[in-house]
Design an enzyme around this catalytic site. Structure first.
Site, PDB file in Angstrom:
ATOM      1  N   ASP A  95     -24.714 -10.404  -2.018  1.00 46.62           N
ATOM      2  CA  ASP A  95     -23.346  -9.893  -2.084  1.00 46.62           C
ATOM      3  C   ASP A  95     -22.490 -10.450  -0.946  1.00 46.62           C
ATOM      4  OD1 ASP A  95     -24.421  -8.369  -4.093  1.00 46.62           O
ATOM      5  OD2 ASP A  95     -23.823  -6.440  -3.242  1.00 46.62           O
ATOM      6  N   HIS A 146     -17.850  -9.782  -7.202  1.00 47.56           N
ATOM      7  CA  HIS A 146     -17.953  -8.612  -6.320  1.00 47.56           C
ATOM      8  C   HIS A 146     -16.550  -8.166  -5.883  1.00 47.56           C
ATOM      9  CE1 HIS A 146     -20.134  -5.862  -3.810  1.00 47.56           C
ATOM     10  NE2 HIS A 146     -19.934  -6.467  -2.669  1.00 47.56           N
ATOM     11  N   HIS A 150     -13.202  -7.064  -1.506  1.00 45.52           N
ATOM     12  CA  HIS A 150     -14.162  -6.051  -1.051  1.00 45.52           C
ATOM     13  C   HIS A 150     -13.503  -4.719  -0.715  1.00 45.52           C
ATOM     14  CE1 HIS A 150     -17.922  -4.462   0.598  1.00 45.52           C
ATOM     15  NE2 HIS A 150     -18.501  -5.462  -0.030  1.00 45.52           N
ATOM     16  N   HIS A 238     -27.222  -9.730   1.705  1.00 43.34           N
ATOM     17  CA  HIS A 238     -25.817 -10.069   2.002  1.00 43.34           C
ATOM     18  C   HIS A 238     -25.724 -11.443   2.656  1.00 43.34           C
ATOM     19  CE1 HIS A 238     -25.738  -5.686   1.550  1.00 43.34           C
ATOM     20  NE2 HIS A 238     -24.508  -5.877   1.105  1.00 43.34           N
TER      21      HIS A 238
HETATM   22 ZN    ZN Z   1     -20.388  -5.922  -0.684  1.00 40.42          ZN
END
Ligand code: ZN
Length: 285
Positions: A95, A146, A150, A238
């Site tokens: 992500d 995503h 964010h 991540h």
């Molecule tokens: Zn995230």
């Protein structure tokens, strides 16, 4: 900084719109990357602090992709139905990227072990590092969304939610017009019915996870343990951070060491590393 409108000549716009009209979405495998050179898209943005970035790319009207009709979201319940502790599959999902150093090194590690993963990227990062988007797809990984920036979508108005989803998707499609983006993972795992409906309207299903023990505090040993015992798991890792630090963070270095030390061991134990769509694609036609 040259505006995006200026950057796009009339011919490019015409070609772009033509591709939108004539797009074809293959059912399963992503097509070969046909990346567009968007390095100059953002002009003189500072690559470290990213000051100066503005979402001045073309707003593409719905539908960006045909809406998902009758699709099933990849929630905890769905994952439980489709995966068990005896499943050999491991789904590595990254992500918040791409980011110039971490993502490139992660791709090197995945390539060395011949394993595939799924990258949930942010639109604004995709705009900054299009070569990494191109590389993710060209090397057989799955590209997923995503959001654009964010934001926590449940705190936003419907119009702002739509913008986060549509703008992120528009940036990916501007670079790879024919690539089916099947999965949307809401930032912070936070979503409501409006987010689900908007994802479906944009041709995507929600994709959650059943393993999220890896964060910026995770030690190398914990990362290794998570991957080595990860069969039957969708693991969240991540590879991005905002604003972007100039060098690899300590967390990224631990992640790289953890991946390098664990993937081969997991494979030797029979694990099969897969993209989400190679296993769950039928859920979201
Ligand atoms: Zn995230």
């Amino acid at each position: 900084m040259p505006s995006f409108k200026k950057f796009l000549s009339g011919g490019v716009i015409a070609a772009f719109l033509g591709l939108l009209v004539n797009r074809v979405y293959p059912a399963a495998e992503p097509p070969v990357a046909r990346a567009r050179p968007v390095s100059s898209l953002l002009g003189s943005v500072d690559p470290v602090t990213l000051t100066g970035i503005t979402p001045s790319f073309p707003r593409i009207p719905l539908p960006l992709q045909p809406p998902v009709l009758g699709g099933v979201d990849l929630t905890q319940d769905t994952i439980r139905d489709w995966l068990s502790d005896r499943s050999p599959e491991i789904f590595l999902t990254f992500d918040d990227g791409p980011s110039p150093k971490a993502t490139a090194l992660i791709l090197d590690i995945l390539q060395a072990h011949d394993v595939k993963a799924t990258f949930f990227v942010l639109g604004r990062n995709a705009a900054m590092w299009p070569e990494l988007i191109e590389r993710i797809v060209a090397e057989g990984h799955e590209l997923a969304l995503h959001s654009y920036s964010h934001a926590n979508l449940t705190t936003l108005s419907w119009e702002q939610k739509k913008q986060e989803i549509a703008d992120g998707l528009a940036l990916l499609h501007w670079q790879l017009p024919n690539l089916r983006i099947r999965w949307f993972r809401p930032p912070y795992g936070s979503y409501d019915q409006a987010v689900v409906d908007l994802a479906h309207a944009h041709g995507m299903c929600i994709a959650m996870f059943n393993e999220i023990s890896i964060n910026s505090d995770s030690a190398v040993a914990e990362i290794v343990q998570t991957v080595v015992t990860g069969q039957g798991r969708i693991i969240v890792l991540h590879d991005g951070q905002w604003p972007r630090p100039a060098s690899l963070t300590a967390a990224e270095q631990r992640l790289l060491h953890g991946l390098a030390a664990s993937i081969g061991v997991a494979k030797a134990q029979g694990a099969e590393f897969k993209t989400l769509s190679s296993h769950f694609g039928n859920l979201c036609p």
